[in-house]
Design an enzyme around this catalytic site. Structure first.
Site: not given
Length: 164
Positions: A121, A140
């Site tokens: 991330d 995401d």
């Protein structure tokens, strides 16, 4: 290949490529993995390295190695179910593209779990005096937009209507 599955697969391929391409560019080519933080347009956009071994917002992170494999199995099951649903129930093109966004995002995060043991991330966005401590990635975004799209556009003519 039937037109239905073509839309799902095209969408999945685009989201997967965007996810993996952005991760390679930012995490590896720009050196975020070593630098930790790159301020792009603070505070609105900062690249902030994070390795998520859990699910959204770090839930279930830091668990045993078996958690990694359970999350991979869940992702594969969801992908299989979405492909089945696309073939057997979804008819609207926007719903098929939405299913593909989830499939592509799930594949991107699953590949990370297989290669690194965690999901990479790096996107961090804050605004208006509110500091967001969480990072996310392009996969995401695809999963979120795909789920939102299915909630809104999955209704199709095969479903019974209550005209009363």
């Amino acid at each position: 290949m039937e037109a239905t599955m073509r839309l799902v697969l095209i969408s999945a391929a685009i989201w997967f490529a965007l996810d993996q391409g952005s991760k390679y560019a930012v995490v590896h080519a720009m050196g975020l993995i070593e630098r930790g933080v790159i301020e792009v347009f603070p505070p609105l956009l900062t690249f902030k390295m994070g390795w998520n071994t859990g699910i959204n917002f770090g839930l279930f992170s830091g668990g045993p190695e078996t958690t990694r494999w359970i999350l991979i199995a869940i992702a594969v099951a969801i992908i299989a179910w979405l492909i089945w649903w696309a073939r057997n129930g979804l008819t609207r093109p926007i719903a098929l593209l939405s299913a593909g966004a989830i499939v592509g995002g799930a594949l991107g995060n699953t590949l990370d779990r297989l290669l690194y043991g965690a999901v990479a991330d790096f996107l961090n966005m804050s605004c208006c005096g509110i500091t967001n401590p969480f990072a996310f990635n392009v996969a995401d975004i695809g999963i979120f937009l795909g789920a939102f799209g299915l909630l809104i556009f999955a209704n199709d003519s095969k479903m019974p209507r209550d005209d009363a």
